[in-house]
Design a protein around this motif. Structure first.
Motif, mmCIF file in Angstrom:
data_model
loop_
_atom_site.group_PDB
_atom_site.id
_atom_site.type_symbol
_atom_site.label_atom_id
_atom_site.label_comp_id
_atom_site.label_asym_id
_atom_site.label_seq_id
_atom_site.Cartn_x
_atom_site.Cartn_y
_atom_site.Cartn_z
ATOM 1 N N GLN A 1 0.821 -1.216 0.000
ATOM 2 C CA GLN A 1 0.000 0.000 0.000
ATOM 3 C C GLN A 1 0.857 1.269 0.000
ATOM 4 N N ALA A 2 2.139 1.154 0.308
ATOM 5 C CA ALA A 2 3.058 2.295 0.237
ATOM 6 C C ALA A 2 3.530 2.394 -1.210
ATOM 7 N N ILE A 3 3.006 3.367 -1.943
ATOM 8 C CA ILE A 3 3.305 3.445 -3.379
ATOM 9 C C ILE A 3 4.472 4.375 -3.688
ATOM 10 N N ALA A 4 4.907 5.166 -2.705
ATOM 11 C CA ALA A 4 6.092 6.001 -2.864
ATOM 12 C C ALA A 4 6.582 6.391 -1.479
ATOM 13 N N CYS A 5 7.885 6.618 -1.377
ATOM 14 C CA CYS A 5 8.462 7.050 -0.104
ATOM 15 C C CYS A 5 9.645 7.945 -0.407
ATOM 16 N N TYR A 6 9.740 9.033 0.338
ATOM 17 C CA TYR A 6 10.817 10.001 0.144
ATOM 18 C C TYR A 6 11.463 10.312 1.484
ATOM 19 N N GLN A 7 12.776 10.242 1.548
ATOM 20 C CA GLN A 7 13.489 10.742 2.718
ATOM 21 C C GLN A 7 13.641 12.235 2.500
ATOM 22 N N ILE A 8 13.296 13.020 3.501
ATOM 23 C CA ILE A 8 13.265 14.472 3.324
ATOM 24 C C ILE A 8 14.042 15.176 4.432
ATOM 25 N N SER A 9 14.295 16.458 4.228
ATOM 26 C CA SER A 9 14.884 17.298 5.267
ATOM 27 C C SER A 9 13.748 18.071 5.935
ATOM 28 N N GLY A 10 14.038 18.682 7.055
ATOM 29 C CA GLY A 10 13.024 19.485 7.729
ATOM 30 C C GLY A 10 12.514 18.818 8.991
#
Length: 168
Positions: free
Chosen positions: A97-106
């Motif tokens: 069900q996780a169709i995209a994942c991004y490691q982000i800053s902030g």
């Protein structure tokens, strides 16, 4: 991120046309980009071998198949070591069900895009993931109300040509 490949304006045309319709025949592609079929096919295969073209997929209209809800979850981890991040990323990779994942800053560490049958199904999934990964410190959930711009491909010309023009 992988190192950028050396490509020319013809490769950019091929990429742009294929993003719009990846199922067209080589003859159609060649006509649209202004090449004969054989060199066009060779260029396309070279772009595939270089992994510039990663694959071809169907653009599925999920609304014609089922009711669903899309959710963006902003995730913060307790610890940020390679092992902890790797465990979280593996869990997400194994979650259909996780169709995209991004490691982000902030303020958050990750944004995960989920698609589920209902908000209730998402809540169950959310609880399962938190139980499986104790390093999850917090999750802020946002339900996507409407898609106002659909991803239609990368702006390859705008991203690549300005860099090429500076180098010239």
């Amino acid at each position: 991120m992988a190192k950028a490949q050396k490509i020319d304006k013809m490769d950019l045309k091929i990429l742009s046309v294929l993003q719009a319709d990846g199922r067209m025949s080589n003859t159609e592609l060649a006509a649209k980009v202004g090449l004969s079929a054989s060199p066009c096919h060779t260029r396309q295969r070279d772009l595939e071998k270089q992994k510039v073209i990663r694959g071809y997929r169907a653009d599925i209209d999920m609304a014609r198949l089922t009711d669903y809800v899309e959710i963006l979850s902003f995730v913060t981890l307790h610890k940020h070591g390679r092992a902890q991040q790797g465990a979280f990323e593996t869990l997400i990779q194994e979650t259909p069900q996780a169709i995209a994942c991004y490691q982000i800053s902030g303020n958050f560490d990750y944004i995960v895009h989920f698609i589920c049958r209902s908000v209730g199904d998402y809540v169950s999934l959310h609880n399962e993931l938190i139980e499986q990964e104790p390093n999850i410190a917090s999750v802020t959930t946002n339900v996507i109300m409407a898609e106002t711009k659909k991803f239609a491909g990368y702006p390859v010309k705008e991203l690549v040509e300005p860099a090429a023009a500076k180098d010239a």
